[in-house]
Design an enzyme around this catalytic site. Structure first.
Site, PDB file in Angstrom:
ATOM      1  N   ALA A 126      21.248  70.162  65.686  1.00 15.45           N
ATOM      2  CA  ALA A 126      20.131  69.354  66.174  1.00 15.45           C
ATOM      3  C   ALA A 126      19.172  69.117  65.006  1.00 15.45           C
ATOM      4  O   ALA A 126      19.219  69.829  63.997  1.00 15.45           O
ATOM      5  CB  ALA A 126      19.424  70.098  67.299  1.00 15.45           C
ATOM      6  N   GLY A 179      23.867  72.631  67.352  1.00 15.26           N
ATOM      7  CA  GLY A 179      24.311  71.579  68.270  1.00 15.26           C
ATOM      8  C   GLY A 179      25.634  70.953  67.853  1.00 15.26           C
ATOM      9  O   GLY A 179      26.382  70.457  68.700  1.00 15.26           O
TER      10      GLY A 179
HETATM   11  N1  COA Z   1      18.191  69.053  60.943  1.00 17.00           N
HETATM   12  C1  COA Z   1      17.507  68.199  60.164  1.00 17.00           C
HETATM   13  N2  COA Z   1      17.817  67.976  58.874  1.00 17.00           N
HETATM   14  C2  COA Z   1      18.858  68.648  58.372  1.00 17.00           C
HETATM   15  C3  COA Z   1      19.609  69.563  59.126  1.00 17.00           C
HETATM   16  C4  COA Z   1      19.236  69.746  60.480  1.00 17.00           C
HETATM   17  N3  COA Z   1      19.919  70.558  61.304  1.00 17.00           N
HETATM   18  N4  COA Z   1      20.573  70.085  58.348  1.00 17.00           N
HETATM   19  C5  COA Z   1      20.425  69.506  57.138  1.00 17.00           C
HETATM   20  N5  COA Z   1      19.398  68.649  57.148  1.00 17.00           N
HETATM   21  C6  COA Z   1      18.897  67.808  56.055  1.00 17.00           C
HETATM   22  C7  COA Z   1      18.068  68.595  55.056  1.00 17.00           C
HETATM   23  O1  COA Z   1      16.749  68.743  55.514  1.00 17.00           O
HETATM   24  C8  COA Z   1      18.181  67.715  53.854  1.00 17.00           C
HETATM   25  O2  COA Z   1      17.325  66.613  54.016  1.00 17.00           O
HETATM   26  P1  COA Z   1      16.446  66.103  52.744  1.00 17.00           P
HETATM   27  O3  COA Z   1      17.466  65.703  51.709  1.00 17.00           O
HETATM   28  O4  COA Z   1      15.667  64.956  53.291  1.00 17.00           O
HETATM   29  O5  COA Z   1      15.619  67.276  52.318  1.00 17.00           O
HETATM   30  C9  COA Z   1      19.598  67.174  53.940  1.00 17.00           C
HETATM   31  O6  COA Z   1      19.984  67.322  55.307  1.00 17.00           O
HETATM   32  C10 COA Z   1      20.582  67.953  53.108  1.00 17.00           C
HETATM   33  O7  COA Z   1      20.472  69.312  53.472  1.00 17.00           O
HETATM   34  P2  COA Z   1      20.328  70.499  52.404  1.00 17.00           P
HETATM   35  O8  COA Z   1      19.804  71.699  53.119  1.00 17.00           O
HETATM   36  O9  COA Z   1      19.557  70.014  51.222  1.00 17.00           O
HETATM   37  O10 COA Z   1      21.857  70.676  51.985  1.00 17.00           O
HETATM   38  P3  COA Z   1      22.592  72.003  51.522  1.00 17.00           P
HETATM   39  O11 COA Z   1      23.963  71.592  51.152  1.00 17.00           O
HETATM   40  O12 COA Z   1      21.765  72.755  50.527  1.00 17.00           O
HETATM   41  O13 COA Z   1      22.644  72.953  52.830  1.00 17.00           O
HETATM   42  C11 COA Z   1      23.136  73.429  55.146  1.00 17.00           C
HETATM   43  C12 COA Z   1      23.393  72.512  53.931  1.00 17.00           C
HETATM   44  C13 COA Z   1      23.869  72.809  56.322  1.00 17.00           C
HETATM   45  C14 COA Z   1      23.680  74.833  54.844  1.00 17.00           C
HETATM   46  C15 COA Z   1      21.613  73.503  55.438  1.00 17.00           C
HETATM   47  O14 COA Z   1      21.101  72.174  55.461  1.00 17.00           O
HETATM   48  C16 COA Z   1      21.296  74.131  56.764  1.00 17.00           C
HETATM   49  O15 COA Z   1      21.330  75.337  56.893  1.00 17.00           O
HETATM   50  N6  COA Z   1      20.949  73.284  57.765  1.00 17.00           N
HETATM   51  C17 COA Z   1      20.539  73.769  59.075  1.00 17.00           C
HETATM   52  C18 COA Z   1      21.721  74.220  59.879  1.00 17.00           C
HETATM   53  C19 COA Z   1      21.276  74.739  61.228  1.00 17.00           C
HETATM   54  O16 COA Z   1      20.720  75.792  61.394  1.00 17.00           O
HETATM   55  N7  COA Z   1      21.584  73.935  62.260  1.00 17.00           N
HETATM   56  C20 COA Z   1      21.316  74.276  63.617  1.00 17.00           C
HETATM   57  C21 COA Z   1      20.166  73.511  64.138  1.00 17.00           C
HETATM   58  S1  COA Z   1      19.929  73.877  65.874  1.00 17.00           S
END
Ligand code: COA
Length: 258
Positions: free
Chosen positions: A66, A111
């Site tokens: 999400a 999600g």
């Molecule tokens: N919601 C909103 N934005 C998200 C997202 C999420 N669930 N997951 C990734 N993004 C966005 C980041 O904010 C970033 O945006 P930006 O470039 O504008 O700053 C972009 O996607 C790239 O993510 P980033 O974190 O820079 O990439 P990464 O390769 O370093 O890490 C993940 C990737 C997936 C490990 C990390 O983004 C993450 O942990 N995301 C959340 C996962 C999560 O907990 N999801 C469950 C939500 S209920």
């Protein structure tokens, strides 16, 4: 057909491919994307898809969950509306009148993992990482994860995944039973295409009936499921595909299904 962050392609064999296309945000699901998914799932059903494939655009992510930025300041009523929307999308996959395959090509969190859980089959690339990570955001899975996870993994494993919010790599996910198949990253598309083509060639009403009956295991007491199976099984007699499938066996030839 396409929306801003979702595309739907249906090929001549009836294989529909639904792609979440928001790669700059790792295909995380904002409201517009969820609404588009809801419409696209309905559209795929209207177009009589025989199989639906769900995947994410880009090289890194299936669906990273999400939209955390959006959720950050939600009130309870707003969160409830977002949960309802997420549930409608997951329910749309689960009740889709044909098999749904999640082609998990990368990050599959929160999600995203819940949408994968609502699919019938899960194929993961070796680059995939999966998890119900919500606990570290101060919440819990809210689009079906608390209920659907323990269909695939045992209850203790479900509790561990939800309590610790652990991110498991593809091979661990396969060992746990969270995904049914693990393939090399560059083979994912072909492998899923082959699986989808095989399913699209099967008798579609029988497949739909099989899915409905299998879904009932989790929704109804066994007695009701067994009653349903009897009626559904009998109801397939007289269909083109039943007559053709059995005639082909008796005549020792390949069947030609509808
Ligand atoms: N919601 C909103 N934005 C998200 C997202 C999420 N669930 N997951 C990734 N993004 C966005 C980041 O904010 C970033 O945006 P930006 O470039 O504008 O700053 C972009 O996607 C790239 O993510 P980033 O974190 O820079 O990439 P990464 O390769 O370093 O890490 C993940 C990737 C997936 C490990 C990390 O983004 C993450 O942990 N995301 C959340 C996962 C999560 O907990 N999801 C469950 C939500 S209920």
């Amino acid at each position: 057909m396409s929306w801003d962050t979702v595309t739907l392609d249906v090929d001549d064999a009836g294989v529909a491919t639904l792609t979440v296309d928001r790669p700059d945000k790792l295909n995380s699901l904002n409201v517009a994307t969820l609404e588009a998914l809801e419409e696209a799932i309905r559209e795929a059903a209207t177009r009589d898809a025989r199989v639906l494939v769900l995947t994410g655009a880009g090289e890194k992510s299936f669906v990273a969950g999400a939209d955390i930025g959006y959720m950050q300041d939600l009130s309870t009523p707003e969160a409830q509306a977002y949960a309802e929307l997420g549930h409608r999308v997951a329910d749309g996959l689960e009740s889709f009148p044909a098999p749904v395959i999640a082609a998990i090509n990368g990050y599959c969190f929160g999600g995203g993992c819940e949408l994968a859980l609502a699919c019938d089959l899960r194929v993961a690339s070796e680059r995939a990482v999966l998890g119900q990570t919500e606990i570290d955001l101060g919440i819990v899975p809210g689009w079906g994860g608390t209920q659907r996870l323990s269909r695939l993994v045992d209850d203790e494993t479900a509790r561990r995944l939800v309590f610790f919010g652990e991110r498991v790599d593809a091979s661990d996910a396969y060992e746990l039973g969270l995904v049914g198949e693990l393939v090399a990253h560059n083979e994912l598309e072909d492998d899923v295409a082959e699986m989808a083509a095989a399913l699209a060639a099967k008798p579609k009403y029988a497949l739909r009936t099989a899915k409905e009956a299998l879904n009932m295991v989790h929704e109804e007491p066994q007695h009701a499921g067994l009653q349903y199976e009897k009626r559904a099984w009998s109801g397939l007699f007289g269909t083109h595909d039943q007559r053709e499938g059995m005639a082909a066996f008796v005549d020792d030839r390949e069947p030609e299904f509808e």
